[in-house]
Design a protein around this motif. Sequence first.
Motif, PDB file in Angstrom:
ATOM      1  N   ARG A 165     -28.170  -4.654 -44.653  1.00 38.31           N
ATOM      2  CA  ARG A 165     -26.791  -5.138 -44.623  1.00 38.31           C
ATOM      3  C   ARG A 165     -26.005  -4.356 -45.669  1.00 38.31           C
ATOM      4  NH1 ARG A 165     -24.270  -9.375 -42.488  1.00 38.31           N
ATOM      5  NH2 ARG A 165     -26.210 -10.302 -41.813  1.00 38.31           N
ATOM      6  N   LEU A 166     -25.431  -3.290 -45.194  1.00 40.56           N
ATOM      7  CA  LEU A 166     -24.702  -2.402 -46.088  1.00 40.56           C
ATOM      8  C   LEU A 166     -23.553  -3.112 -46.769  1.00 40.56           C
ATOM      9  CD1 LEU A 166     -24.493   0.872 -44.017  1.00 40.56           C
ATOM     10  CD2 LEU A 166     -25.210   0.731 -46.378  1.00 40.56           C
ATOM     11  N   SER A 167     -22.895  -3.928 -45.996  1.00 32.99           N
ATOM     12  CA  SER A 167     -21.760  -4.677 -46.512  1.00 32.99           C
ATOM     13  C   SER A 167     -21.568  -5.851 -45.560  1.00 32.99           C
ATOM     14  CB  SER A 167     -20.506  -3.791 -46.528  1.00 32.99           C
ATOM     15  OG  SER A 167     -20.040  -3.594 -45.208  1.00 32.99           O
ATOM     16  N   PRO A 168     -20.667  -6.751 -45.857  1.00 33.74           N
ATOM     17  CA  PRO A 168     -20.446  -7.846 -44.901  1.00 33.74           C
ATOM     18  C   PRO A 168     -20.058  -7.325 -43.521  1.00 33.74           C
ATOM     19  CG  PRO A 168     -19.466  -8.415 -47.000  1.00 33.74           C
ATOM     20  CD  PRO A 168     -19.929  -6.998 -47.129  1.00 33.74           C
ATOM     21  N   ARG A 169     -19.566  -6.102 -43.434  1.00 36.38           N
ATOM     22  CA  ARG A 169     -19.152  -5.596 -42.129  1.00 36.38           C
ATOM     23  C   ARG A 169     -20.223  -4.753 -41.434  1.00 36.38           C
ATOM     24  NH1 ARG A 169     -13.894  -6.029 -40.650  1.00 36.38           N
ATOM     25  NH2 ARG A 169     -12.398  -6.719 -42.216  1.00 36.38           N
TER      26      ARG A 169
ATOM     27  N   ILE B  97     -43.365  11.528 -33.384  1.00 32.79           N
ATOM     28  CA  ILE B  97     -42.598  10.640 -34.255  1.00 32.79           C
ATOM     29  C   ILE B  97     -41.322  10.268 -33.516  1.00 32.79           C
ATOM     30  CG2 ILE B  97     -41.276  10.469 -36.386  1.00 32.79           C
ATOM     31  CD1 ILE B  97     -43.378  12.090 -37.761  1.00 32.79           C
ATOM     32  N   SER B  98     -41.126   8.983 -33.362  1.00 30.02           N
ATOM     33  CA  SER B  98     -39.984   8.495 -32.598  1.00 30.02           C
ATOM     34  C   SER B  98     -39.027   7.765 -33.528  1.00 30.02           C
ATOM     35  CB  SER B  98     -40.455   7.545 -31.501  1.00 30.02           C
ATOM     36  OG  SER B  98     -41.332   8.210 -30.622  1.00 30.02           O
ATOM     37  N   PRO B  99     -37.866   8.334 -33.756  1.00 28.67           N
ATOM     38  CA  PRO B  99     -36.878   7.646 -34.590  1.00 28.67           C
ATOM     39  C   PRO B  99     -36.109   6.595 -33.786  1.00 28.67           C
ATOM     40  CG  PRO B  99     -36.069   9.808 -33.947  1.00 28.67           C
ATOM     41  CD  PRO B  99     -37.431   9.675 -33.359  1.00 28.67           C
ATOM     42  N   ARG B 100     -35.707   5.555 -34.450  1.00 32.81           N
ATOM     43  CA  ARG B 100     -34.876   4.498 -33.847  1.00 32.81           C
ATOM     44  C   ARG B 100     -33.766   4.172 -34.844  1.00 32.81           C
ATOM     45  NH1 ARG B 100     -39.041   1.895 -30.717  1.00 32.81           N
ATOM     46  NH2 ARG B 100     -40.345   3.650 -30.056  1.00 32.81           N
ATOM     47  N   LEU B 101     -32.573   4.051 -34.346  1.00 33.67           N
ATOM     48  CA  LEU B 101     -31.457   3.743 -35.231  1.00 33.67           C
ATOM     49  C   LEU B 101     -30.426   2.937 -34.457  1.00 33.67           C
ATOM     50  CD1 LEU B 101     -30.169   4.247 -38.046  1.00 33.67           C
ATOM     51  CD2 LEU B 101     -28.969   6.181 -37.028  1.00 33.67           C
ATOM     52  N   SER B 102     -29.974   1.856 -35.056  1.00 27.73           N
ATOM     53  CA  SER B 102     -28.902   1.088 -34.433  1.00 27.73           C
ATOM     54  C   SER B 102     -28.030   0.503 -35.538  1.00 27.73           C
ATOM     55  CB  SER B 102     -29.457  -0.013 -33.532  1.00 27.73           C
ATOM     56  OG  SER B 102     -30.312  -0.863 -34.256  1.00 27.73           O
ATOM     57  N   ALA B 103     -26.809   0.227 -35.187  1.00 29.51           N
ATOM     58  CA  ALA B 103     -25.871  -0.254 -36.199  1.00 29.51           C
ATOM     59  C   ALA B 103     -24.856  -1.195 -35.571  1.00 29.51           C
ATOM     60  CB  ALA B 103     -25.146   0.931 -36.848  1.00 29.51           C
ATOM     61  N   LYS B 104     -24.360  -2.078 -36.396  1.00 29.55           N
ATOM     62  CA  LYS B 104     -23.315  -3.002 -35.946  1.00 29.55           C
ATOM     63  C   LYS B 104     -22.219  -3.026 -37.004  1.00 29.55           C
ATOM     64  CE  LYS B 104     -24.192  -6.880 -33.743  1.00 29.55           C
ATOM     65  NZ  LYS B 104     -24.817  -8.196 -33.491  1.00 29.55           N
ATOM     66  N   TYR B 105     -21.002  -2.947 -36.530  1.00 29.93           N
ATOM     67  CA  TYR B 105     -19.856  -2.997 -37.440  1.00 29.93           C
ATOM     68  C   TYR B 105     -18.985  -4.182 -37.027  1.00 29.93           C
ATOM     69  CZ  TYR B 105     -15.548  -1.811 -39.863  1.00 29.93           C
ATOM     70  OH  TYR B 105     -14.441  -1.872 -40.675  1.00 29.93           O
ATOM     71  N   PHE B 106     -18.806  -5.123 -37.954  1.00 25.51           N
ATOM     72  CA  PHE B 106     -18.030  -6.330 -37.676  1.00 25.51           C
ATOM     73  C   PHE B 106     -16.549  -6.043 -37.914  1.00 25.51           C
ATOM     74  CE2 PHE B 106     -22.214  -8.038 -38.478  1.00 25.51           C
ATOM     75  CZ  PHE B 106     -22.327  -9.054 -37.537  1.00 25.51           C
ATOM     76  N   LEU B 107     -15.803  -6.005 -36.832  1.00 27.43           N
ATOM     77  CA  LEU B 107     -14.355  -5.910 -36.977  1.00 27.43           C
ATOM     78  C   LEU B 107     -13.819  -7.225 -37.518  1.00 27.43           C
ATOM     79  CD1 LEU B 107     -13.611  -4.084 -33.620  1.00 27.43           C
ATOM     80  CD2 LEU B 107     -13.434  -3.099 -35.906  1.00 27.43           C
ATOM     81  N   THR B 108     -14.366  -8.312 -37.023  1.00 27.63           N
ATOM     82  CA  THR B 108     -14.109  -9.660 -37.540  1.00 27.63           C
ATOM     83  C   THR B 108     -15.461 -10.359 -37.541  1.00 27.63           C
ATOM     84  OG1 THR B 108     -13.815 -10.757 -35.411  1.00 27.63           O
ATOM     85  CG2 THR B 108     -11.882  -9.612 -36.312  1.00 27.63           C
ATOM     86  N   PRO B 109     -15.575 -11.534 -38.119  1.00 33.02           N
ATOM     87  CA  PRO B 109     -16.869 -12.220 -38.076  1.00 33.02           C
ATOM     88  C   PRO B 109     -17.364 -12.474 -36.656  1.00 33.02           C
ATOM     89  CG  PRO B 109     -15.496 -13.196 -39.761  1.00 33.02           C
ATOM     90  CD  PRO B 109     -14.632 -12.217 -39.025  1.00 33.02           C
ATOM     91  N   ASP B 110     -16.475 -12.441 -35.662  1.00 36.85           N
ATOM     92  CA  ASP B 110     -16.876 -12.739 -34.283  1.00 36.85           C
ATOM     93  C   ASP B 110     -16.816 -11.536 -33.365  1.00 36.85           C
ATOM     94  OD1 ASP B 110     -17.307 -15.431 -34.796  1.00 36.85           O
ATOM     95  OD2 ASP B 110     -15.162 -15.865 -34.597  1.00 36.85           O
ATOM     96  N   PHE B 111     -16.480 -10.384 -33.879  1.00 38.19           N
ATOM     97  CA  PHE B 111     -16.270  -9.225 -33.017  1.00 38.19           C
ATOM     98  C   PHE B 111     -16.896  -8.015 -33.701  1.00 38.19           C
ATOM     99  CE2 PHE B 111     -12.890  -6.364 -30.842  1.00 38.19           C
ATOM    100  CZ  PHE B 111     -13.812  -6.014 -29.869  1.00 38.19           C
ATOM    101  N   ALA B 112     -17.791  -7.361 -32.983  1.00 34.91           N
ATOM    102  CA  ALA B 112     -18.508  -6.252 -33.601  1.00 34.91           C
ATOM    103  C   ALA B 112     -18.665  -5.099 -32.621  1.00 34.91           C
ATOM    104  CB  ALA B 112     -19.889  -6.708 -34.071  1.00 34.91           C
ATOM    105  N   LEU B 113     -18.678  -3.911 -33.195  1.00 36.06           N
ATOM    106  CA  LEU B 113     -19.009  -2.716 -32.420  1.00 36.06           C
ATOM    107  C   LEU B 113     -20.465  -2.362 -32.698  1.00 36.06           C
ATOM    108  CD1 LEU B 113     -15.847  -0.532 -33.186  1.00 36.06           C
ATOM    109  CD2 LEU B 113     -16.240  -2.064 -31.240  1.00 36.06           C
ATOM    110  N   THR B 114     -21.142  -1.848 -31.677  1.00 30.25           N
ATOM    111  CA  THR B 114     -22.565  -1.530 -31.841  1.00 30.25           C
ATOM    112  C   THR B 114     -22.848  -0.131 -31.331  1.00 30.25           C
ATOM    113  OG1 THR B 114     -23.098  -2.477 -29.691  1.00 30.25           O
ATOM    114  CG2 THR B 114     -23.313  -3.921 -31.596  1.00 30.25           C
ATOM    115  N   ALA B 115     -23.887   0.442 -31.866  1.00 30.10           N
ATOM    116  CA  ALA B 115     -24.347   1.736 -31.384  1.00 30.10           C
ATOM    117  C   ALA B 115     -25.829   1.851 -31.693  1.00 30.10           C
ATOM    118  CB  ALA B 115     -23.574   2.880 -32.038  1.00 30.10           C
ATOM    119  N   GLY B 116     -26.514   2.602 -30.877  1.00 27.51           N
ATOM    120  CA  GLY B 116     -27.943   2.764 -31.115  1.00 27.51           C
ATOM    121  C   GLY B 116     -28.476   3.991 -30.422  1.00 27.51           C
ATOM    122  N   ALA B 117     -29.608   4.464 -30.911  1.00 23.04           N
ATOM    123  CA  ALA B 117     -30.282   5.597 -30.289  1.00 23.04           C
ATOM    124  C   ALA B 117     -31.755   5.506 -30.634  1.00 23.04           C
ATOM    125  CB  ALA B 117     -29.691   6.921 -30.776  1.00 23.04           C
ATOM    126  N   GLY B 118     -32.562   6.063 -29.795  1.00 21.36           N
ATOM    127  CA  GLY B 118     -33.986   6.038 -30.096  1.00 21.36           C
ATOM    128  C   GLY B 118     -34.775   6.844 -29.097  1.00 21.36           C
TER     129      GLY B 118
END
Lengths: 381, 740
Positions: free
Chosen positions: B432-436, B456-477
Amino acid sequence: MSSKLLLFVMGCGLLTACEIDKVGIPRSNARVALHGMLSATAQSQMLLLERTRSGTAPSYDLSDPVMNTSLAVSLAQVELTTPSGQTFFAVEDRGQGAGIYRIALAGDALERGGAYLLSVRTVEGEVLTAQTSVPLGTADTIGEQRVFDRSRDTVTITWPVVAGGARSYMVRIETPFGPRVFFTDSSSIRLTGGLRNVDVTSLTRVFIPGFPQAVTVSAVDSNFYDWFRTENNPLSGTGLVNRVEGGIGVFGSLVRLHFEEFSVVTPQSEPASGTFLFEGTLLERRGTPNLSIELYVESRAARADQADALSGRYERRPFLGMEGCATCGLLGNVRNGRIELAMLRAWSARDTADVFTGEIRGDTIVGFYRFGGGPVRFVKQ
Amino acid sequence: MTGVVAGRVTTRADIGGAAPARAAAISVIGSAIGAVTDADGRFLLEHVPAGPIVVRARLLGYRNAERAIRVTAGDTVRIAMVLVPEAQLLSAVRADTRSVDVEMFETRPSVGTLTLGAAAMAGVPKVGEADVVRVVQLLPGVIARNDYSTGLNVRGGEADQNLVLLDGHPIYNPFHLGGLFSTFMDATVGGIEMMTAAFPARYGGRLSSVLDVRSAEETRPGINATIDVSALGASAKLGGMFGDNRGMWSLAGRRTYADAVQRIFTDNLFPYHFRDMHGRASYAFPRDLTVVLTAYVGKDVLDANLAEFDTDTAPSRATQGNWAFDWGNRVLGATLTKTMGNVLLEQRVSTSSFSTLLNLADGAFSQRNQVRDLRASGSLRSRAGSHDAAVGYEVAAHRLRYASGSAETGTTDFDLVQRPRYGAAWVSDVWRLSPRWIVEGGLRAEALNERDWRAISPRLSAKYFLTPDFALTAGAGRVTQFVHSMAGDGPLRYFDIWLASDSFIPVATAWHWVGGLQRRMGEAASLRLEAYVKRYDRVLEANASDDPQRRGDEFFAAEGKSYGVDVLTRWHRGEGLGGWVSYSYGVSSRSRDGVSWWPGHDRRHDLDVVGTWRVSKYRLGARFGYATGTPYTPIVGQVARRMYDPSEDRWGTGEPRLFIEPLGGRRNGARFPSAHRLDLDASREFVARGATFAPYVSVVNAYNAQNVFVYLYNYSTDQPTRRGISQFPVLPSLGVRVVF
């Protein structure tokens, strides 16, 4: 296994499914289908040329080899080039033989191991080419005979390993319900009396008492092996290995390594089994179609309300101009003394000449033929 | 300015004392802060903003508990919370898992991850039997080729690319009747988690998805029973708690009885049934040690003596032989978890096997495929500060056998035995980098001995909270797969015949790329949208002409690509209307040797609307589906295959063995028409003599839509024809669930 499984699953699925429409569709382009074989034991080499079904032909008879004339490919130029460069031309049979071509090249003259090239040019200008290499191995041209008591006999057949050109060995056993055919890389098989035919959906026994049954083992080339071991998926129409350029089919080669005929028997201890001779006056004898029947209990019923299965053979009364077999196969059943026999036209369960229905009274069978009349009496010997 | 909240959650049973509430979801309302309780019911919330907050605790089968507290900067607030069981109505016994959904949203990137609780699945109309996998088919990105298959095609992947887990243990071919039903009994399913892309690093071995089916936990004291009786079969589940509510157990069994019912009415046989047994037990030992055992045995039996079938013929049926076809799964797994402060240790061991055996005529021909998976895996998870880090391993020893031959003739067609050993080590961190920001990264190192393969298989995903109820997501693996099915690409998926990668068969690999958004609309509703691209560097395609006597031609290695968009909106309340709408747009293609084609599961549009309406003791359910057609290969002709008789040296019809075989046209060059279907379900609950009864009626395909399953062609007449065979017609079914 995949086709069996697929059919099973389709069957399960189709328990609930139903046909929802049936529509006419455009005709497609027919291709030329070739069935060609070089056999080391054949007097001449035989090829079939016909067209694939494309909706342009009327209904056809499955039991008729090739040869619905609208499907047969006639007047084609068929050319076989031997490994040494000699060329043979095939000749088409006449009359009913449309689409059947023969090459005047005896099996014992085939050059083993070299490449035979086949070229076909149809009147329409289609060109098919294929090639095969005849396996090594000593051909069994004579064949043997043996009595095979299926209740106690087990036969192991061995053959010499073919040094070159053979992709696999094909074992084929003729039965009244259709041949049992399989490939093996082994050089021996064991045949038990109780063996069943998994090429027939009802899984009947391979060896049927009263019947003569040919057993052959052949070395086959990869064309033959791949064509017959594969099949097209019923839904996608893919899967066959086709090595005929310009068409579809097989041009293979085969060396029959082992050939014998089993005369199959089993003990005749039941009332319904035995050899029964026709009994009647001289006049009746002249009118009866068959002189004797030899019966075996092929299988006992699995349920009390079903009949035992019978098999055997019958001897026809000879007459002037008689065609076909003098002794032919029969299949039938018996329950509570009632007997029904399908008198086969030869040795195939698919082709019944007449049906005899009667009953067993002590040592005597009394009954009628559906076509041959009656009553007739057969007495056990 | 933040503080810490430490606490313990216990459950209060109606009878008996309190027990630690293990795995309860803890959250701070209005924030993304959350945690899950350990085996002793304890939790820790760090970096909680100072000031008044409301802490919520959620657990399956219990009412949510909330506690208002004030957090002091730099200090720790200690609280205790008690969860009370839901009322003993059936709909509550099937616990709602929305808390898991909320928990996932708040604490994980949860890219491509969907959860469904038993309650959400309960109202979905049934095809004879309630079936969790049929519900999974209604989720976005999941394609079912047709009504007759529960094989899953996830985001353009083949049906063998799904890792199916039962309580974390792998299960192969979890289907009955060639795919018509899954092996999971409805009463035993507590919920599912479906991962469709860029899975966390702890998961490996499949290219397309992970379906984790969680067994239902028995949270009621005493001995309880759930009995399901339907038109197809009956199942019963017994369960309860023991050891001062520290232990739970359940045992369930199911058997279909169409074969037995058939015998009552006719002498003709329907010699098929399937049966399942599923057991689960768990115990929370002192010192935060918990052990969970899961066992499953399932078997399909199709054994027939054809001679016993009724209709008699000349020659008699007595000539006919035996057909034996059995297949099934066995799973036995144990999971041990131990909490040591902020560290959670988990260790799993399992054995899982699947086998098929076709035995025709008592050994005249037999063919078998067996896969046995002996596996150990473990992880060490530590929550410290803003990190939820884990490190783990997985080792598996397999034995696969694919054999065919005849014991009668002493011949072997082929007998392939493989013993691959697989090992993986992985590391992951949810940060949790930050609350967002929440970022989940991981690496999975894998090796397979049979091929001397390492990756070796990397996996990465992230979520960014625009608001506490709305988030953008991205992932790759990157994902890999080393066991493969030879079932092929047909419209019917019967049995996966498994082979493993070895020196002849390569390891399949793919990359997932995902981006999307997630929106929660209050406690009851959510929306998620994801776009994905999946690129297969190597996807294996079964060779329909495989020569089983030779190695190396079992599969073709193809390249592939899938992309699309999935949308899911859900709403769920204890009462009233609940359900979801899912829509998927997808494109899949494969290519090999310069030839491209659409795989058979390539479906452009797939819409599912699922609604359940619960009012008092009534529950109504409906599902409407619309799907555009999948590709198929049209048949363009037929060929007669002749037999050669070496005994007479001639071509002939070969008696019955003259085959008229279809000839396929361009591969998957046509598409079936679109399909649509409405299913309805209604049930009512009532209580009598201490038991809850819930009779139901379901109607599948209520308006009898004529959806095409396959086409059958006939070119043997001078006017060729094509017949369409339908998918499910109208299929009503009745049943009842009894809980006591």
